[in-house]
Design an enzyme around this catalytic site. Structure first.
Site, PDB file in Angstrom:
ATOM      1  N   ASN A  36      34.233  39.042  63.626  1.00  0.00           N
ATOM      2  CA  ASN A  36      33.365  39.514  62.546  1.00  0.00           C
ATOM      3  C   ASN A  36      33.127  38.377  61.556  1.00  0.00           C
ATOM      4  OD1 ASN A  36      31.844  41.278  61.014  1.00  0.00           O
ATOM      5  ND2 ASN A  36      33.608  42.197  59.996  1.00  0.00           N
ATOM      6  N   LYS A  85      37.815  46.684  60.100  1.00  0.00           N
ATOM      7  CA  LYS A  85      37.759  47.352  58.788  1.00  0.00           C
ATOM      8  C   LYS A  85      36.677  48.411  58.627  1.00  0.00           C
ATOM      9  CE  LYS A  85      34.817  43.841  56.677  1.00  0.00           C
ATOM     10  NZ  LYS A  85      34.562  42.946  55.562  1.00  0.00           N
ATOM     11  N   ASN A 100      44.647  46.186  67.249  1.00  0.00           N
ATOM     12  CA  ASN A 100      44.341  44.969  66.482  1.00  0.00           C
ATOM     13  C   ASN A 100      45.087  44.946  65.146  1.00  0.00           C
ATOM     14  OD1 ASN A 100      42.966  42.503  66.181  1.00  0.00           O
ATOM     15  ND2 ASN A 100      41.357  43.471  64.960  1.00  0.00           N
ATOM     16  N   SER A 125      44.892  48.464  51.048  1.00  0.00           N
ATOM     17  CA  SER A 125      43.656  49.083  50.555  1.00  0.00           C
ATOM     18  C   SER A 125      43.984  50.269  49.658  1.00  0.00           C
ATOM     19  CB  SER A 125      42.843  49.550  51.762  1.00  0.00           C
ATOM     20  OG  SER A 125      41.829  50.418  51.353  1.00  0.00           O
ATOM     21  N   TYR A 150      41.561  53.732  60.501  1.00  0.00           N
ATOM     22  CA  TYR A 150      41.594  52.489  59.713  1.00  0.00           C
ATOM     23  C   TYR A 150      42.573  52.626  58.548  1.00  0.00           C
ATOM     24  CZ  TYR A 150      40.428  49.403  55.891  1.00  0.00           C
ATOM     25  OH  TYR A 150      40.542  48.538  54.840  1.00  0.00           O
ATOM     26  N   LYS A 154      46.504  50.776  57.522  1.00  0.00           N
ATOM     27  CA  LYS A 154      46.975  50.143  56.284  1.00  0.00           C
ATOM     28  C   LYS A 154      48.290  50.788  55.824  1.00  0.00           C
ATOM     29  CE  LYS A 154      43.807  47.126  56.197  1.00  0.00           C
ATOM     30  NZ  LYS A 154      44.151  45.739  56.513  1.00  0.00           N
ATOM     31  N   ASN A 199      28.747  49.227  53.613  1.00  0.00           N
ATOM     32  CA  ASN A 199      29.193  49.282  52.216  1.00  0.00           C
ATOM     33  C   ASN A 199      28.014  49.208  51.256  1.00  0.00           C
ATOM     34  OD1 ASN A 199      31.671  47.419  53.649  1.00  0.00           O
ATOM     35  ND2 ASN A 199      32.156  49.343  52.642  1.00  0.00           N
ATOM     36  N   VAL A 217      21.662  57.148  48.727  1.00  0.00           N
ATOM     37  CA  VAL A 217      22.807  57.459  47.870  1.00  0.00           C
ATOM     38  C   VAL A 217      23.483  58.670  48.505  1.00  0.00           C
ATOM     39  CG1 VAL A 217      23.512  58.241  45.580  1.00  0.00           C
ATOM     40  CG2 VAL A 217      21.676  56.541  45.819  1.00  0.00           C
TER      41      VAL A 217
HETATM   42  N1  UFG Z   1      27.357  54.442  49.400  1.00  0.00           N
HETATM   43  C1  UFG Z   1      26.073  54.919  49.328  1.00  0.00           C
HETATM   44  N2  UFG Z   1      25.137  54.391  50.175  1.00  0.00           N
HETATM   45  C2  UFG Z   1      25.447  53.410  51.080  1.00  0.00           C
HETATM   46  C3  UFG Z   1      26.769  52.915  51.137  1.00  0.00           C
HETATM   47  C4  UFG Z   1      27.701  53.465  50.279  1.00  0.00           C
HETATM   48  O1  UFG Z   1      25.755  55.814  48.528  1.00  0.00           O
HETATM   49  O2  UFG Z   1      24.560  52.995  51.832  1.00  0.00           O
HETATM   50  C5  UFG Z   1      28.361  54.973  48.471  1.00  0.00           C
HETATM   51  C6  UFG Z   1      29.528  55.628  49.165  1.00  0.00           C
HETATM   52  O3  UFG Z   1      29.209  56.976  49.467  1.00  0.00           O
HETATM   53  C7  UFG Z   1      30.626  55.485  48.132  1.00  0.00           C
HETATM   54  C8  UFG Z   1      30.290  54.167  47.434  1.00  0.00           C
HETATM   55  O4  UFG Z   1      28.910  53.916  47.741  1.00  0.00           O
HETATM   56  O5  UFG Z   1      30.531  56.522  47.200  1.00  0.00           O
HETATM   57  C9  UFG Z   1      31.105  53.000  47.903  1.00  0.00           C
HETATM   58  O6  UFG Z   1      31.041  52.948  49.316  1.00  0.00           O
HETATM   59  P1  UFG Z   1      31.527  51.669  50.139  1.00  0.00           P
HETATM   60  O7  UFG Z   1      31.316  51.981  51.590  1.00  0.00           O
HETATM   61  O8  UFG Z   1      30.917  50.448  49.596  1.00  0.00           O
HETATM   62  O9  UFG Z   1      33.067  51.599  49.788  1.00  0.00           O
HETATM   63  P2  UFG Z   1      34.212  52.670  50.054  1.00  0.00           P
HETATM   64  O10 UFG Z   1      34.811  52.942  48.732  1.00  0.00           O
HETATM   65  O11 UFG Z   1      33.792  53.813  50.844  1.00  0.00           O
HETATM   66  O12 UFG Z   1      35.111  51.848  51.054  1.00  0.00           O
HETATM   67  C10 UFG Z   1      35.799  50.708  50.699  1.00  0.00           C
HETATM   68  C11 UFG Z   1      35.987  49.807  51.926  1.00  0.00           C
HETATM   69  C12 UFG Z   1      36.844  50.464  52.945  1.00  0.00           C
HETATM   70  C13 UFG Z   1      38.090  50.982  52.327  1.00  0.00           C
HETATM   71  C14 UFG Z   1      37.774  51.848  51.142  1.00  0.00           C
HETATM   72  C15 UFG Z   1      39.005  52.287  50.431  1.00  0.00           C
HETATM   73  O13 UFG Z   1      34.743  49.507  52.511  1.00  0.00           O
HETATM   74  O14 UFG Z   1      37.169  49.520  53.932  1.00  0.00           O
HETATM   75  O15 UFG Z   1      37.008  51.102  50.213  1.00  0.00           O
HETATM   76  O16 UFG Z   1      39.881  51.235  50.353  1.00  0.00           O
HETATM   77  F1  UFG Z   1      38.785  51.763  53.202  1.00  0.00           F
END
Ligand code: UFG
Length: 340
Positions: A36, A85, A100, A125, A150, A154, A199, A217
C-alpha cells in the site's frame, strides 16, 4: 547513533515518522512490502532530510525473511507500522488481516526477544475504545469489543505486546491514534490512498480536484450538535513527532511500566460538516457534497483526552486543523498534476 527499524516506513504515517526520526538524529532502516505504498517515497524522504534511508522490501508474513533481515541488520529499536488498515475490507478478509497484522507482529517480537532488542513502539488505534461512554476519551476508558477484524487486530496486538513485556525484558509503547490527516509541509510526502478513498479527508481532497464527483456525508442524524459524527483530526506531522517522543522515553528509561499506551490526538473534536466547512474556508473553494445513509460501524463521537501524552511524553500538537487541511489539499493538487 541509535538505529531504528521502521516497518511500513513508506506508508502515510510511517514516512512522516521516518522524516522526524532522521531530523531528531536517528539512523533509520525501513522495511516495507509496497502493498500500500510506493518505492518513490524513499527518494521523497531523501529530498526532505538529505538522506535516503536504508530500505528492504520484505514481506513480514514470511518468518524466514524476517529472520534473514535481523541476521543482516542490527537495530536498537523498532517502530511497527506495517499492517492492513481498511476496516470494511477486514470484514471481508479476516484471515488476511490476522495473518498480516498479528503474524508479522509475533515474528518481530520473537526476533526482539531472541536478540535482546529492547524498544518497541506499536501503531494502535482509538478504535479500541469503540463508542466510549465518556468524552474526551482517557486511556482509562475500557476497551470495547472490536467492531471489525481490523479493530480486533489492534486490540489483540496490544495484548500480545503486554504479555511479551511481562514474560521478557521488553519495553514497549502503544500509540492509540485518533484520525491522522494532512501532509508534510514540503509536499514531498503525504497520503496516497489506493483506489477510492475510504477516509474523509482524502475523499474531500479528491472531490475538490474533481477526481470524485461528490462527497457523501455518511449520516446527519447522529446525536451531535449538527447531526454528523465527531472525530479528533490530528496533523500527521504532529502524530509522527509523538513516535520520536515515545522512543526517547524508552531509550532514556523514563517509562513507568514496561508496557504503556497513550492517546495521540489533538483533544478537540470536529464534526464531518465542520471539517467540510473548514476545508472550504481554508482553501477558498466550495465542495460538492450531499448527505447519504449512515456508514456501518461508525461511532457517534471520539476525541482524545491527551493529558497523559502531553505530560508523560512531553509532546503537544503544534499544527492547526487549518494547516492540516491546507497541506492535504496542496498535496492532492500536486499528485493530480503529476498524473496529468
Ligand atoms: N465520512 C464521510 N464520508 C466519507 C468518508 C468518511 O461522511 O466519504 C465520515 C465517516 O462516516 C466518519 C468520519 O467521516 O464519521 C471519519 O471517517 P474516516 O473514515 O475518515 O475515519 P474513521 O474515524 O472512521 O476511521 C479512522 C481510521 C480507521 C480507524 C478508526 C478508528 O481510518 O483505520 O479511525 O481508529 F480504525
Amino acid at each position: 547513533m541509535k538505529k531504528i527499524l521502521i516497518t511500513g516506513g513508506l506508508g502515510f504515517i510511517g514516512s512522516h515518522t521516518v522524516v522526524e526520526l532522521q531530523n531528531a538524529g536517528f539512523d533509520v532502516v525501513i522495511i516495507d512490502d509496497l502493498s500500500n505504498s510506493s518505492v518513490e517515497v524513499l527518494d521523497n524522504i531523501g529530498k526532505i532530510t538529505g538522506e535516503k534511508p536504508e530500505y528492504y522490501q520484505i514481506d513480514l508474513r514470511i518468518k524466514e525473511e524476517v529472520k534473514d533481515f535481523f541476521n543482516k541488520v542490527n537495530v536498537d529499536g523498532i517502530i511497527h507500522f506495517a499492517a492492513f488498515k481498511a476496516v470494511g475490507e477486514s470484514v471481508q478478509k479476516p484471515l488476511e488481516y490476522y495473518e498480516n497484522n498479528i503474524g508479522a507482529l509475533v515474528y518481530i517480537l520473537q526476533e526482539m526477544r531472541d536478540r535482546n532488542i529492547d524498544h518497541f513502539i506499536f501503531s494502535s488505534s482509538c478504535t479500541v475504545y469503540g463508542q466510549a461512554d465518556e468524552l474526551p476519551i482517557t486511556e482509562k476508558a475500557p476497551i470495547k469489543p472490536a467492531e471489525s477484524p481490523y479493530g480486533n487486530t489492534k486490540q489483540i496486538g496490544e495484548e500480545i505486546i503486554r504479555d511479551t513485556c511481562k514474560a521478557n525484558d521488553l519495553n514497549a509503547i502503544a500509540l492509540r491514534y485518533f484520525n491522522p490527516i494532512g501532509a508534510h509541509g514540503s509536499l514531498e510526502i503525504g497520503e496516497l490512498p489506493l483506489g477510492v478513498p475510504l477516509n474523509l479527508v482524502p475523499y474531500i481532497t479528491e472531490t475538490a480536484v474533481g477526481i470524485r464527483k461528490e462527497l457523501m456525508v455518511f449520516g446527519d442524524d447522529y446525536d451531535t450538535p449538527d447531526g454528523t459524527p465527531i472525530r479528533d483530526y490530528v496533523h500527521v506531522v504532529d502524530l509522527a513527532k509523538a513516535h520520536v517522543a515515545a522512543l526517547k522515553r524508552l531509550i532514556h528509561k523514563e517509562n513507568k511500566q514496561n508496557f504503556e499506551y497513550f492517546n495521540i490526538g489533538t483533544g478537540k473534536g470536529n464534526s464531518v460538516i465542520e471539517i467540510i466547512k473548514a476545508f472550504e474556508k481554508t482553501n477558498n473553494l466550495k465542495l460538492n457534497y450531499r448527505v447519504a445513509d449512515r456508514r456501518e460501524g461508525d461511532v457517534t463521537a471520539a476525541y482524545a483526552d491527551t493529558t497523559f501524552a502531553n505530560k508523560e511524553l512531553k509532546w503537544n500538537t503544534e499544527k492547526s486543523l487549518e494547516e492540516a487541511l491546507k497541506s492535504a489539499y496542496e498535496w492532492q493538487k500536486k499528485q493530480t498534476i503529476n498524473v496529468e
